[in-house]
Design an enzyme around this catalytic site. Structure first.
Site, PDB file in Angstrom:
ATOM      1  N   PHE A   1      55.773 -66.604   9.298  1.00  0.00           N
ATOM      2  CA  PHE A   1      55.846 -66.984  10.709  1.00  0.00           C
ATOM      3  C   PHE A   1      55.590 -65.755  11.579  1.00  0.00           C
ATOM      4  O   PHE A   1      56.194 -64.702  11.380  1.00  0.00           O
ATOM      5  CB  PHE A   1      57.227 -67.568  11.017  1.00  0.00           C
ATOM      6  CG  PHE A   1      57.415 -67.979  12.447  1.00  0.00           C
ATOM      7  CD1 PHE A   1      56.682 -69.031  12.979  1.00  0.00           C
ATOM      8  CD2 PHE A   1      58.323 -67.322  13.269  1.00  0.00           C
ATOM      9  CE1 PHE A   1      56.852 -69.419  14.300  1.00  0.00           C
ATOM     10  CE2 PHE A   1      58.500 -67.696  14.588  1.00  0.00           C
ATOM     11  CZ  PHE A   1      57.764 -68.748  15.108  1.00  0.00           C
TER      12      PHE A   1
ATOM     13  N   CYS B   1      45.737 -53.510   5.827  1.00  0.00           N
ATOM     14  CA  CYS B   1      46.911 -54.067   5.139  1.00  0.00           C
ATOM     15  C   CYS B   1      46.883 -53.745   3.651  1.00  0.00           C
ATOM     16  O   CYS B   1      47.929 -53.577   3.021  1.00  0.00           O
ATOM     17  CB  CYS B   1      46.962 -55.581   5.305  1.00  0.00           C
ATOM     18  SG  CYS B   1      47.427 -56.155   6.942  1.00  0.00           S
TER      19      CYS B   1
ATOM     20  N   GLU C   1      59.134 -52.337   7.940  1.00  0.00           N
ATOM     21  CA  GLU C   1      57.892 -52.905   7.422  1.00  0.00           C
ATOM     22  C   GLU C   1      56.920 -51.846   6.918  1.00  0.00           C
ATOM     23  O   GLU C   1      55.742 -52.115   6.702  1.00  0.00           O
ATOM     24  CB  GLU C   1      57.241 -53.769   8.497  1.00  0.00           C
ATOM     25  CG  GLU C   1      58.103 -54.925   8.970  1.00  0.00           C
ATOM     26  CD  GLU C   1      58.109 -56.120   8.024  1.00  0.00           C
ATOM     27  OE1 GLU C   1      57.019 -56.535   7.588  1.00  0.00           O
ATOM     28  OE2 GLU C   1      59.203 -56.643   7.720  1.00  0.00           O
TER      29      GLU C   1
ATOM     30  N   HIS D   1      52.447 -56.698  13.054  1.00  0.00           N
ATOM     31  CA  HIS D   1      52.591 -55.283  12.705  1.00  0.00           C
ATOM     32  C   HIS D   1      51.724 -54.466  13.658  1.00  0.00           C
ATOM     33  O   HIS D   1      50.724 -54.956  14.177  1.00  0.00           O
ATOM     34  CB  HIS D   1      52.137 -55.000  11.264  1.00  0.00           C
ATOM     35  CG  HIS D   1      53.019 -55.583  10.212  1.00  0.00           C
ATOM     36  ND1 HIS D   1      52.527 -56.249   9.111  1.00  0.00           N
ATOM     37  CD2 HIS D   1      54.366 -55.604  10.082  1.00  0.00           C
ATOM     38  CE1 HIS D   1      53.532 -56.653   8.349  1.00  0.00           C
ATOM     39  NE2 HIS D   1      54.653 -56.275   8.918  1.00  0.00           N
TER      40      HIS D   1
END
Length: 447
Positions: free
Chosen positions: A23, A365, A174, A248
């Site tokens: 989400f 990523c 994160e 992010h």
């Protein structure tokens, strides 16, 4: 001292599928329940690694995790042998099966936050594993991530690895996806920019989507990594950007050496931050993309900023982009104008990473940046460094074990679990990792 940035890319796991588990990550939600192709996904990642290695950029690999992760299902009250547990959870709670089967460890920008030795008070390379506690499927990663990193960065005289922060919301971390390093030559001390979404007592936060990174976590990671306090800046991400799918910071900004490439709406109090960076970083250059040329929503849709910004030997920079940027008329127009202007970004390279992109993970990523001196690089487990032989071996390994079609229903197949474990057994030998996975240490309870 001479140092280079080494990109450690995550290998896509065998259970790569589209479940919409994240989400706030709009690509993940949009592609929920589509059929995935794990074999294509891992090959797309390997092609990017090999192309960059061939271009002279040091490149290494980080292995996938064991999935489905049966120990998590046992912790949730499912009992029996492994095959019985798979059958029970598939019938009683299939969403849990999807969560423990996520291939999200491939996005190793979230594996840890790295401090180069030039920035550390003790002169060692530091890595702090991220707890990723905002999402259940990602919170499972930290213990195995730590074990894998310890097998890669084995030399304790050069590398210091720290366990993840406690699994509480106040310390949501994160990893490197919310961390930038700015400066001159890689081997010189730099300025580390930690980006957070929320902090205790600060009402400025997103309203629609969660802010996964806290300032409290960023401060703790900076302490663990022994970053010189004179070389740290903490900045808040723009809450409105988070509410538009910027989950992010690496979805809205990327840095390399003296350059910060970002959207004009990336940070809260952005003008003040940019001015502060100008006083701290020699030769600092901010390339801020205006909203009237690329909107935040278009940046999120194309992952313009989830790119890799790499330094070439002549001092210019290469921007590594996903195919989606070239496919978008407005974004591609802006990029061609960018490389024609007077700035260090002089070239682009586009990769097809659609399997990862459909789950919300672009080029940035998929990689963890680790700045290493030549001596430190020699101390890294050499078996993980990308070269012709490893590329050939990993492609053959993938052809042997990966499926070319996977749906959520396939996750209950006991054969998939066995295929995954056999694949990881072979991979640990190929990469000289030892018995790093839980199933290798305890034995599989397959009845």
């Amino acid at each position: 001292m001479t140092a280079h940035e080494v990109n450690f890319d995550g290998l896509v796991g065998l259970t790569h599928h589209y479940a919409g588990l994240s989400f706030g990550n709009e690509a993940s939600t949009r592609h929920r329940f589509q059929v995935s192709n794990p074999l294509l996904a891992v090959k797309q990642g390997l092609l990017k690694m090999k192309a960059l290695a061939d271009a002279g950029f040091p490149q290494a690999v980080i292995p996938p995790h064991e999935r489905p992760f049966i120990p998590a299902l046992r912790q949730l009250g499912f009992s029996g042998n492994d095959e019985q547990i798979l059958d029970k959870v598939a019938r009683q709670a299939p969403r849990w099966l999807s969560r423990v089967s996520s291939a999200s460890p491939m996005w190793v920008a979230n594996a840890a936050t790295v401090c180069p030795s030039a920035d550390a008070l003790d002169g060692k390379v530091h890595l702090t594993v991220a707890n990723l506690n905002n999402k259940f499927h990602r919170s499972l990663e930290a213990p195995v991530t730590e074990a894998l990193l310890r097998t890669i960065f084995r030399d304790e005289s050069r590398f210091s690895l720290h366990s993840a922060l406690p699994q509480v919301a106040l310390l949501g971390d994160e990893g490197a996806a919310n961390h930038n390093r700015l400066g001159g030559e890689y081997g010189l001390a730099g300025v580390q920019l930690f980006v957070y979404g929320r902090e205790e007592g600060n009402e400025k936060r997103p309203a629609r989507y969660p802010a996964r990174q806290t300032r409290e976590a960023s401060e703790a990671v900076a302490r663990l990594n022994q970053v010189n306090p004179q070389q740290v800046i903490f900045a808040q991400q723009n809450p409105e950007a988070i509410d538009q799918g910027v989950f992010h910071n690496d979805v809205i900004a990327v840095s390399n050496r003296q350059v910060l490439f970002c959207h004009e709406a990336a940070f809260a109090r952005q003008e003040r931050l940019i001015n502060h960076l100008r006083t701290r970083v020699d030769g600092f250059m901010a390339i801020e993309v205006p909203a009237d040329e690329v909107s935040v929503s278009d940046a999120v849709a194309t992952y313009l900023f989830n790119s890799q910004l790499l330094s070439r030997d002549d001092g210019s920079m290469l921007l590594v982009l996903p195919q989606e940027c070239q496919d978008h008329v407005g974004v591609w127009r802006y990029l061609n104008k960018l490389v024609a202007e007077d700035n260090p970004i002089s070239a682009m390279q586009v990769f097809d990473l659609r399997e990862s992109m459909a789950n919300g993970g672009g080029p940035a990523c998929l990689r963890l940046r680790v700045v290493l001196t030549e001596e430190e690089q020699r101390a890294v487990n050499p078996a993980v460094m990308m070269n012709d032989a490893l590329f050939t071996a990993l492609n053959a390994w993938a052809e042997r074990f990966y499926r070319d079609r996977l749906t959520a229903a396939d996750l209950a197949d006991p054969l998939l679990l066995r295929e995954g474990r056999e694949a990881l057994d072979v991979l640990t030998r190929l990469l000289d990792l030892g018995s790093v996975y839980p199933f290798q240490q305890t034995g599989a309870a397959d009845g």
